[in-house]
Scaffold this active site. Sequence first.
Site, PDB file in Angstrom:
ATOM      1  N   HIS A   1       0.839  -1.203   0.000  1.00 22.36           N
ATOM      2  CA  HIS A   1       0.000   0.000   0.000  1.00 22.36           C
ATOM      3  C   HIS A   1       0.867   1.244   0.000  1.00 22.36           C
ATOM      4  CE1 HIS A   1      -3.801   2.086   0.395  1.00 22.36           C
ATOM      5  NE2 HIS A   1      -3.290   2.840   1.353  1.00 22.36           N
TER       6      HIS A   1
ATOM      7  N   HIS B   1      -9.577   0.923   1.299  1.00 20.36           N
ATOM      8  CA  HIS B   1      -9.369   1.477   2.634  1.00 20.36           C
ATOM      9  C   HIS B   1     -10.584   1.121   3.497  1.00 20.36           C
ATOM     10  CE1 HIS B   1      -6.833   4.927   0.733  1.00 20.36           C
ATOM     11  NE2 HIS B   1      -6.010   4.119   1.378  1.00 20.36           N
TER      12      HIS B   1
ATOM     13  N   HIS C   1      -5.766  -1.142   6.426  1.00 16.28           N
ATOM     14  CA  HIS C   1      -5.917  -0.617   7.791  1.00 16.28           C
ATOM     15  C   HIS C   1      -6.800  -1.528   8.642  1.00 16.28           C
ATOM     16  CE1 HIS C   1      -3.736   2.843   6.488  1.00 16.28           C
ATOM     17  NE2 HIS C   1      -4.706   3.267   5.714  1.00 16.28           N
TER      18      HIS C   1
ATOM     19  N   ASP D   1       2.344   3.086   3.025  1.00 22.24           N
ATOM     20  CA  ASP D   1       1.242   4.043   2.946  1.00 22.24           C
ATOM     21  C   ASP D   1       1.708   5.476   2.725  1.00 22.24           C
ATOM     22  OD1 ASP D   1      -1.207   5.244   3.031  1.00 22.24           O
ATOM     23  OD2 ASP D   1      -1.751   4.592   5.040  1.00 22.24           O
TER      24      ASP D   1
END
Length: 469
Positions: free
Chosen positions: A67, A244, A281, A337
């Site tokens: 990610h 997400h 997440h 991220d």
Amino acid sequence: MTGRAGPGARYWCAWAWSGQGENPIESAVLVDVGADGLIADVTTGVPAPPGVPRLAGLTLPGMADVHSHAFHRALRGRTHGGTGSFWTWREQMYRVAARLTPDSYHRLARAVYAEMALAGITCVGEFHYLHHGPDRTRYDDPNAMALALVAAAGDAGIRITLLDTCYLTGGLGPDGRHLPLAGPQERFGDGDAHAWAERVSRLRPEGGHARVGAAVHSVRAVPRAQIPVVVEWARAADAPLHVHLSEQPAENEACRAATGLTPAGVLADAGALGPATTLVHATHLTDSDVGAIRASGTTVCLCPTTERDLADGLPRTADLVAGAGGDPGVRLTLGTDAHAQIDMFEEMRAVELHERLRTGRRGTLRAAELGRAAMASGHAALGWTRHGEPPAGVIRPGARADLVVLDLDGVRLAGTDPARAAEAAVFAATSADVRHVMADGRWIVRDGRHTMIPDAAELLDAAIKEVHA
């Protein structure tokens, strides 16, 4: 030893982490690399043959950063101090997003991906939603921004899964309705999911280093009724789907107000959960969310350095991975991220250390399992190991020749017991300990320098200054 390995290229590894099994460390490993970029043979416990290059230290498989938002790298050192929240950080991020063009994004991403290569990352999942121009108009090629990222990864010598992201609305309002895109967000949108699908179907990157996947930005940004369009596109294209999910409590609350369901419940209702899906997440899950994710075989991508930087919270890692009655639990992967750091070793250990803080218990995940998240599982989540293709993230015959060599003589790893090098790598190493990196049989990092972009730091500095000028 730059360039692609020739026929019969051989390397002797003092110690190697195979990426397989509970005790993955082997000593005196001879690795044969073919001209096709695959590992032809692996022999363990052999003396170093005369004339064969020796790889001192610990050799491990290439890692997958599942990610990434490449443009977030321009925020490092500018958004981490002081007060605020995820939502105020997001406004700063949007200001950077508003300034990028295909040319400037290529310059920035090229340097970011070189930084990844220097950290031992050989494959990246780029969660991409900067689709159109800063003035909200489409480029002549509506996929110009995506192709800039593909070219940047090629320049840096790493593979990329371009996770083209459907992003249609500006969030959920207090009345539960989706808000229109506004300001910098307007460049993210395609109008509706069908228009997104039409555009992404035209995205055909050249070169064997790139693939296209799909993403739903979030249940905040894609209305419930539009999610199945993205799901069906991904299935028809045999492409991975990333989303997400439940990063912030406010997201869950808004989703419940709008739909009566949690974000995971909305995805389940839309048919979006399953083995080809990765949830990013997954920080704030209910018991039913955990059960649905586990039952569906959905993957979870944790991004610990970002999640703690943005005060997201601690995910229920033990609940996700704990197996019972033959249930293997959820497959975990890792991402950097927002690139507060680009260091997969830090991401690996943070998963376990965060869970120790949350539960007061040690040992939820062992080093071998954390390594698997960063290596084989990451490549699988990005669509590189399906349908009989060469595996990645492991050192074994037939696998992609991705090798990362860690220096065991530096101050962080000095005194390591090589037989326990997996634990040392996960809990003590940093990206600064990476000495050499091979991707698909080609050395892209030698002696800590990128072979194709030797001035990576200078280029990164210039690209970030350009964005903030």
